[in-house]
Design an enzyme around this catalytic site. Structure first.
Site, PDB file in Angstrom:
ATOM      1  N   ARG A  87      50.405  42.354  63.116  1.00  0.00           N
ATOM      2  CA  ARG A  87      51.017  41.956  61.852  1.00  0.00           C
ATOM      3  C   ARG A  87      52.463  42.425  61.745  1.00  0.00           C
ATOM      4  NH1 ARG A  87      45.917  41.385  58.806  1.00  0.00           N
ATOM      5  NH2 ARG A  87      46.270  40.605  56.713  1.00  0.00           N
TER       6      ARG A  87
ATOM      7  N   ARG B 215      37.413  32.056  47.297  1.00  0.00           N
ATOM      8  CA  ARG B 215      36.726  33.044  48.134  1.00  0.00           C
ATOM      9  C   ARG B 215      36.185  34.178  47.251  1.00  0.00           C
ATOM     10  NH1 ARG B 215      39.995  35.272  53.188  1.00  0.00           N
ATOM     11  NH2 ARG B 215      41.050  36.706  51.790  1.00  0.00           N
TER      12      ARG B 215
ATOM     13  N   ARG C  44      36.444  41.017  47.437  1.00  0.00           N
ATOM     14  CA  ARG C  44      37.408  41.978  47.960  1.00  0.00           C
ATOM     15  C   ARG C  44      38.342  42.400  46.849  1.00  0.00           C
ATOM     16  NH1 ARG C  44      39.839  39.374  53.404  1.00  0.00           N
ATOM     17  NH2 ARG C  44      41.610  40.566  52.626  1.00  0.00           N
TER      18      ARG C  44
ATOM     19  N   ARG D   4      50.807  40.277  49.194  1.00  0.00           N
ATOM     20  CA  ARG D   4      50.421  40.055  50.596  1.00  0.00           C
ATOM     21  C   ARG D   4      51.241  38.917  51.218  1.00  0.00           C
ATOM     22  NH1 ARG D   4      44.338  39.192  49.595  1.00  0.00           N
ATOM     23  NH2 ARG D   4      44.101  38.837  51.833  1.00  0.00           N
TER      24      ARG D   4
HETATM   25  P1  AMP Z   1      42.886  40.862  56.076  1.00  0.00           P
HETATM   26  O1  AMP Z   1      41.403  40.907  55.887  1.00  0.00           O
HETATM   27  O2  AMP Z   1      43.264  40.495  57.489  1.00  0.00           O
HETATM   28  O3  AMP Z   1      43.577  39.988  55.055  1.00  0.00           O
HETATM   29  O4  AMP Z   1      43.442  42.345  55.851  1.00  0.00           O
HETATM   30  C1  AMP Z   1      43.274  43.002  54.612  1.00  0.00           C
HETATM   31  C2  AMP Z   1      44.264  44.162  54.512  1.00  0.00           C
HETATM   32  O5  AMP Z   1      44.010  45.106  55.572  1.00  0.00           O
HETATM   33  C3  AMP Z   1      45.723  43.792  54.656  1.00  0.00           C
HETATM   34  O6  AMP Z   1      46.298  43.322  53.454  1.00  0.00           O
HETATM   35  C4  AMP Z   1      46.320  45.135  55.116  1.00  0.00           C
HETATM   36  O7  AMP Z   1      46.423  46.043  54.043  1.00  0.00           O
HETATM   37  C5  AMP Z   1      45.233  45.661  56.046  1.00  0.00           C
HETATM   38  N1  AMP Z   1      45.438  45.218  57.446  1.00  0.00           N
HETATM   39  C6  AMP Z   1      44.630  44.380  58.178  1.00  0.00           C
HETATM   40  N2  AMP Z   1      45.119  44.197  59.407  1.00  0.00           N
HETATM   41  C7  AMP Z   1      46.264  44.928  59.471  1.00  0.00           C
HETATM   42  C8  AMP Z   1      47.247  45.141  60.481  1.00  0.00           C
HETATM   43  N3  AMP Z   1      47.156  44.550  61.698  1.00  0.00           N
HETATM   44  N4  AMP Z   1      48.299  45.945  60.186  1.00  0.00           N
HETATM   45  C9  AMP Z   1      48.410  46.558  58.992  1.00  0.00           C
HETATM   46  N5  AMP Z   1      47.540  46.390  57.988  1.00  0.00           N
HETATM   47  C10 AMP Z   1      46.456  45.590  58.211  1.00  0.00           C
END
Ligand code: AMP
Length: 193
Positions: A88, A127, A135, A146
């Site tokens: 990311r 969702r 979530r 985000r």
């Molecule tokens: P996601 O389910 O992929 O939308 O991730 C949910 C949250 O987890 C994100 O908004 C970040 O706070 C954290 N997160 C997930 N993957 C990463 C990553 N590769 N680097 C940093 N934070 C992450």
């Protein structure tokens, strides 16, 4: 085969990654799911992670790189991975490259799911409504944050992969099955119609 699923929150990365998992026999690694599993532990670390995630911010690179490195060393990842939510940031992408090179592996495709911001919010709301266990970051305020973080810190990785000829742009606005078809074509599993 090693694949990166790329795209903003709500683009459908998780759904498509899990379809690909059975199609190509690679292991889906969702860093968001790994972090949410850690939250359930109630540890001090979990409290810190939760506050970062609820604010729509990114967890520090060193934690993420350690987490993914540990996961990728597991035997079930030996025949390939589908990375969903990692890398990311540019430092994460560079760390991934180093990690793969050290084990004689490489990324085969970076699938970019392109979806207009205007429909991401309604997808996230859907969702949240459909999930019995919503979530805590699936709400309008956090989604906006985000999306900002995606534009500022995650989208800048794209030129890095573009230079390596790995980007496959996918129309993420299409129906779910049509998106899957495009992905299969992009990775050479199916001929274009
Ligand atoms: P996601 O389910 O992929 O939308 O991730 C949910 C949250 O987890 C994100 O908004 C970040 O706070 C954290 N997160 C997930 N993957 C990463 C990553 N590769 N680097 C940093 N934070 C992450």
């Amino acid at each position: 085969m090693n694949i990166i699923m790329f795209g903003p929150p709500g683009a459908g990365k998780g759904t498509q990654a899990s379809r690909l998992e059975s199609a190509i026999g690679a292991k889906q690694l969702s860093t968001g799911d790994m972090l949410r599993a850690e939250l359930a532990s109630g540890s001090e670390m979990a409290k810190t992670l939760k506050s970062i995630m609820d604010a729509g911010q990114l967890v520090p690179d060193d934690i993420m790189v350690t987490l993914i490195q540990y996961a990728m060393e597991k035997p079930e990842c030996a025949s390939g991975v589908i990375l969903d939510g990692f890398p990311r940031t540019v430092p994460q992408a560079e760390a991934l490259d180093r990690m793969l090179k050290a084990s004689g592996k490489k990324i085969d495709h970076v699938l970019v799911l392109e979806v207009d911001n205007s429909i991401l919010l309604s997808r996230i709301q859907k969702r949240a409504a459909e999930s019995g266990n919503a979530r805590s970051d699936d709400n309008e305020e956090t989604l906006k944050k985000r999306l900002d973080v995606y534009e500022a810190q995650t989208a800048p990785i794209l030129p890095y992969f573009e230079k390596q000829g790995l980007l496959r742009r996918i129309d993420g606005m299409a129906e779910i099955d049509a998106v899957t078809d495009q992905i299969n074509t992009a990775i050479g599993k199916k001929k274009a119609a």
